[in-house]
Design an enzyme around this catalytic site. Sequence first.
Site, short mmCIF file in Angstrom:
data_model
loop_
_atom_site.label_atom_id
_atom_site.label_comp_id
_atom_site.label_asym_id
_atom_site.label_seq_id
_atom_site.Cartn_x
_atom_site.Cartn_y
_atom_site.Cartn_z
N HIS A 484 -82.33 -3.61 -16.97
CA HIS A 484 -81.22 -3.36 -17.80
C HIS A 484 -80.98 -4.62 -18.80
O HIS A 484 -80.77 -4.35 -20.01
CB HIS A 484 -80.02 -3.51 -16.69
CG HIS A 484 -78.66 -3.33 -17.53
ND1 HIS A 484 -78.00 -2.14 -17.43
CD2 HIS A 484 -77.96 -4.14 -17.77
CE1 HIS A 484 -76.60 -2.35 -18.12
NE2 HIS A 484 -76.73 -3.53 -18.46
N GLU A 485 -80.97 -5.64 -18.30
CA GLU A 485 -80.79 -7.11 -18.91
C GLU A 485 -81.82 -7.22 -20.07
O GLU A 485 -81.71 -7.79 -21.21
CB GLU A 485 -80.68 -8.25 -18.12
CG GLU A 485 -79.42 -8.22 -17.25
CD GLU A 485 -77.93 -7.94 -17.50
OE1 GLU A 485 -77.83 -8.16 -18.96
OE2 GLU A 485 -77.28 -7.28 -17.05
N HIS A 488 -80.85 -5.12 -22.93
CA HIS A 488 -80.12 -5.92 -23.92
C HIS A 488 -80.57 -6.95 -24.60
O HIS A 488 -80.57 -7.17 -26.02
CB HIS A 488 -79.00 -6.68 -22.97
CG HIS A 488 -77.65 -5.79 -22.30
ND1 HIS A 488 -76.82 -4.93 -23.10
CD2 HIS A 488 -77.45 -5.90 -21.14
CE1 HIS A 488 -76.18 -4.58 -22.56
NE2 HIS A 488 -76.20 -4.80 -21.32
N HIS A 491 -82.44 -5.36 -27.56
CA HIS A 491 -81.44 -5.17 -28.63
C HIS A 491 -81.14 -6.27 -29.47
O HIS A 491 -80.96 -6.50 -30.84
CB HIS A 491 -80.04 -4.67 -28.00
CG HIS A 491 -78.87 -3.83 -28.71
ND1 HIS A 491 -77.89 -3.75 -28.43
CD2 HIS A 491 -79.17 -3.37 -29.75
CE1 HIS A 491 -77.15 -3.03 -29.19
NE2 HIS A 491 -77.99 -2.81 -30.41
#
Length: 700
Positions: A484-485, A488, A491
């Site tokens: 998940h991290e 990010h 991104h």
Amino acid sequence: MGFVMSETQQMAAISQAQENPLLKAWQTPFETPPFAEIVPEHFLPAFEQAFADHAAEISAITHDPAAPDFANTITALERSGKLLSRVSAVFYDLVSAHSNPALLEIDKDVSPRMARHWNPIMMNAVLFGRVAMLHEIRATLGLTTEQQRLLERTYTRFHRAGAGLDDAAKTRMAEINERLAQLGTSFSHHLLGDEQDWFMELGEDDRAGLSDSFMAAAHAAAEARGMAGKAIVTLSRSSVEPFLKSSDRRDLREKVFTAFTTRGDNGNDNDNNAVIVEILALREESAKLLGFPTFAAYRLEDSMAKTPEAVRGLLERVWKPARARALADRDALQALISEEGGNFALAPWDWRYYAEKLRQIRANFDDAAIKPYLVLDHMIDAAFDCASRLFGVTFAERRDIPVWHPDVRVWEVRGRDGAHKALFYGDYFARPSKRSGAWMTSLRDQQKLDGKIAPLIINVCNFARGAEGEPSLLSPDDARTLFHEFGHGLHGMLSDVTYPSLSGTSVFTDFVELPSQLYEHWQEQPRVLRQFARHYQTGEPLPDDLLKRFIAARKFNQGFATVEFVSSALIDLEFHTQPADASRDVRAFERAELEKIGMPAEIALRHRPTQFGHIFSGDHYAAGYYSYMWSEVMDADAFGAFEEAGDIFDPATASRLHDDIYSSGGSRDPEEAYVAFRGRDPEPDALLRRRGLLETPEAA
Ligand SMILES: [Zn+2]
């Protein structure tokens, strides 16, 4: 430490500035922050200088005698505040990931000062006049798509901050913002205080049911608090949840659960009830000053969802099947208790424990069985490998980059063409100086306004260390958090925009979880697990049978997980749509709202109000906690594009994903970007299907 300096202090500050590493050019590889040279005393003078520089830059833009144009106003704003961004990035990284009392004290000073600095800028009528004039004639300016978006966002930011208000309203708005900044800081310091004050020592008789890896973490936690040789449970989620799942001692589960769910609600110096009441009243007042009926209406106007009704619509659609599933699961858990001869009603501190037992019966699977296969380093490799297959990036560890703690690792990221693209910092282990949770942040954002600036991206997690001489082993939840991290992180790292304020994760809150939650899907793919989930002792790959059960088990207990999330999101929405007066007694409000939605008594909110940092430590997720679910509608639907292509690394789909989602930051309208990637709007049933909530409870 105040901000008004005497003349002697100013002289001292000036001489210090020559030595202050925050104010000098950084001679490190890739010009990264020289952490070893930075001490807390450097921050106040550096902030002081940064505020002054920025104010002077803004003044020059405001008083530019030339008529406003895109370059002398919008681009000039983008170029302003470089020192402030640089000092803030280093400061907030340390405050969150490696704080100490001196830094927390400075944080208390800096947060209202930050509001006092930004208020006159965001409410500057002359400056807003220039922006508004350009916005008015935007169609005639010959702007690129990104420039159009930048002008739109800049105008909206000023407008929503109150730049168009009369003077009396602006003065009040400034007071409110400053007070809110203080309150947000108090809220998180209180929470940290309650978390740091509490621990439960595990004597020899208190360890029934606890795994070796849990005990290793409990010993490490004790050692970190200066109690070497002992073992403790702490109030970090990564200590509490596995304890509740596995401890056979019902009395201790109750004790830990109670301590965890009363953080910030203990009537001590760390109590957050009064803080919440004041925050909600001030948010309501500011929304009304800006012409909105409620804070939620104000907040959601600038989001994909647009209105509180749209948010409620999504949450209620998910709530009903989730609650039905949770109630059916509750009955099954109660039956299990009776079968075992237990003569008590299922309580909130029992749920995880019996759910884990039920999972072992139904899915013949428990977390402990898979943990030996989820070695932290291998899961990092897996996250990197998926990014290489999808986006062509490669990762090479560097040991010459300064870090804020010896645990932090750094990798250089190169693009498909072999050119330097970013640095990635991974800070994975829990320690007392780190706040709880997991997050991505940056020390520098990508942009190419004046030459290519490569980003410095950070992931911080709170994983337990391995036992002495053994690797750190992740739970399935940890492995998911890692991906998940890292989503990010991608991104931020893949960002390819011109203007800094549109970089990477500078997107709507209800869009920002798309790249992160979407990335989680690759972590649970058989192809990825077969390659990277290997036993830490034998090197054996995850047996096929265990892998199948692992994937099937993912849908297990989703009623519970969805209920604890959606109830928190609904409470957040209610706090910010009902009149602030309605929640003057926070506990009574919480009880009444839970009753209204028919919250199962055996499940607690994922975040009770006094510990709901997402919505009270700052306003980023205020009336915005639903965002995770809004993004999940998109991520479940988006991964479908790969499934339909028949290849989880399908090059054409990956290329669209890169161009439309991961690299475009805030340079496009998010809805438009999503449709460009998927060819249509997202379809919400994919979410319910993924969580297994479309099937009838009996079939589970
Ligand atoms: Zn996230």
